[in-house]
Design an enzyme around this catalytic site. Sequence first.
Site, PDB file in Angstrom:
ATOM      1  N   GLY A   9      -0.802   0.150  -4.800  1.00  0.00           N
ATOM      2  CA  GLY A   9      -1.984  -0.614  -4.423  1.00  0.00           C
ATOM      3  C   GLY A   9      -3.162  -0.222  -5.275  1.00  0.00           C
ATOM      4  N   ASN A  67       1.340   1.057   5.987  1.00  0.00           N
ATOM      5  CA  ASN A  67       2.080   0.375   4.921  1.00  0.00           C
ATOM      6  C   ASN A  67       3.047  -0.585   5.583  1.00  0.00           C
ATOM      7  OD1 ASN A  67       4.808   1.367   2.746  1.00  0.00           O
ATOM      8  ND2 ASN A  67       3.514  -0.432   2.629  1.00  0.00           N
ATOM      9  N   GLY A  68       2.913  -1.880   5.324  1.00  0.00           N
ATOM     10  CA  GLY A  68       3.828  -2.854   5.888  1.00  0.00           C
ATOM     11  C   GLY A  68       3.105  -4.063   6.432  1.00  0.00           C
ATOM     12  N   TYR A 126      12.011  -2.265  -7.638  1.00  0.00           N
ATOM     13  CA  TYR A 126      10.738  -2.377  -8.343  1.00  0.00           C
ATOM     14  C   TYR A 126       9.640  -1.427  -7.880  1.00  0.00           C
ATOM     15  CZ  TYR A 126       6.442  -4.489 -10.148  1.00  0.00           C
ATOM     16  OH  TYR A 126       5.238  -4.679 -10.770  1.00  0.00           O
ATOM     17  N   CYS A 141       0.813  -1.201   0.000  1.00  0.00           N
ATOM     18  CA  CYS A 141       0.000   0.000   0.000  1.00  0.00           C
ATOM     19  C   CYS A 141       0.851   1.257   0.000  1.00  0.00           C
ATOM     20  CB  CYS A 141      -0.936   0.024   1.208  1.00  0.00           C
ATOM     21  SG  CYS A 141      -0.093  -0.152   2.778  1.00  0.00           S
TER      22      CYS A 141
END
Length: 493
Positions: A52, A127-128, A267, A26
């Site tokens: 996301g 996020n994570g 990426y 996300c």
Amino acid sequence: MMDSEAGAGDASAFFDLEADRLHEECGVFGVYGHPEAAALTALGLHALQHRGQEAAGIVSHDGARFHAERRLGLVGDHFSDARVIARLPGLAAIGHNRYSTTGETILRNVQPLFAELDAGGMAVAHNGNLTNAQTLRRELVRAGAICQSTSDTEVILHLVAQSRRPRIIDRFVNALREIEGAYALVALTTKKLIGVRDPLGIRPLILGELDGCYILTSETCALDIIGAKYVRDIENGEVVIISEEGIQSLKPFPPQRMRPCIFEFVYFARPDSIVQGQSVYEVRKRMGVELARESLPGADVIVPIPDSGVPAAIGFSQESGVPFELGIIRNHYVGRTFIQPTQGVRELGVRMKHSANRSQIKGKRVVLVDDSLVRGTTSVKIVKMMRDAGATEVHFRLACPPITHSDFYGIDTPERSKLLAANHTVEEMCEFIGADSLAFLSVDGLYRAMGYDGRDNLRPQFTDHCFTGDYPTTLTDLTGEAPRQLSLIAEAS
């Protein structure tokens, strides 16, 4: 109190053209003190859409009430509507883009999550992945907690609620001391915007400024889209508190050496973002340079697999002197949701997204350059596409090392049994995808591209466990000799 949430949109994803890619979990965004907080948050989430694509949400506060809009689908499908933004008044807002790993993509898991606490309301976007979330969740439920979602983010809200400290920021810090893993958090209370980065700085979080108002976000590209300026990266283990009084920084954890996720450079981050002071685009080009130095075959043309392989292929071409050409053309109008095809069309699915540019392929020795290799199923189809287009040789080069271990910190990776490089030699992988040769960038080459010459005895400087198996934190929720992602970790934030 919180206003009622909007209903879900169409989120079917029968034909997933991204099934053989890695996925970030996300992106997060927050702004404090701006009269167009919700609109800025929507724009920021649009810039972070690559992090996301399955759901997005915004929570705002107008000085008296919290307001929420949480939807399944893309940001632009819902938050480009002025009527939706009008339902999010206030000078402060936080937002979230979600990519779920396994299980249902359902509205109750869409963030930001909100709770009404005795100290006031709090919304959190994350996020994570928390690697002890299932253990904590069991303890909380046993103690009487009622969970409304299957997201590990909800565990944080329960921990805040259980704290007996008088100030909400102290409760929040207490909750952080209980969790393990990787996280970048933005939280909104009645009077504060809070940002947190985990003690190792695995997940990214940056501070920006627009018109005297502070912004927190996952990447600098979200600042660019709204015309904000970059201020600094939030430090590992840092808690920043933004309010009418300005900005305050806390360091509640013992100091540790930073280890940001190296996949942001490989990426996940957008090429135009700046991560840890480095241009992602330039780093990816240097990965291609190092790859060409390590494994250059005889070739006539360098062809990137779009779009992720483009910067590395440019670097590969510049270092080798072999021409760069767009030998594969990407159809940008094929999304994650597609009309249900027949079996015959389904088997040709890769061609719906990638087509061979025959004029640049026929009769040539082709080097395909991509960023990573996961299951290898798409690579098989692309190699065959090159041969069908008349390539005399097809060589495959990857601008990162072999992915041999699963991730538990916020990247959707398959189990090790489904990672091609975890179960096969390079020669076997080459035979599997049907290439004439296959080579990966070495770990040393990756670090050289990042600016480390190999003589630095402080390696690893990054979280690189997908290549090395060196997990930087405890993995409390993993069991058995062959660790697997358990249900709560898989139902990622």
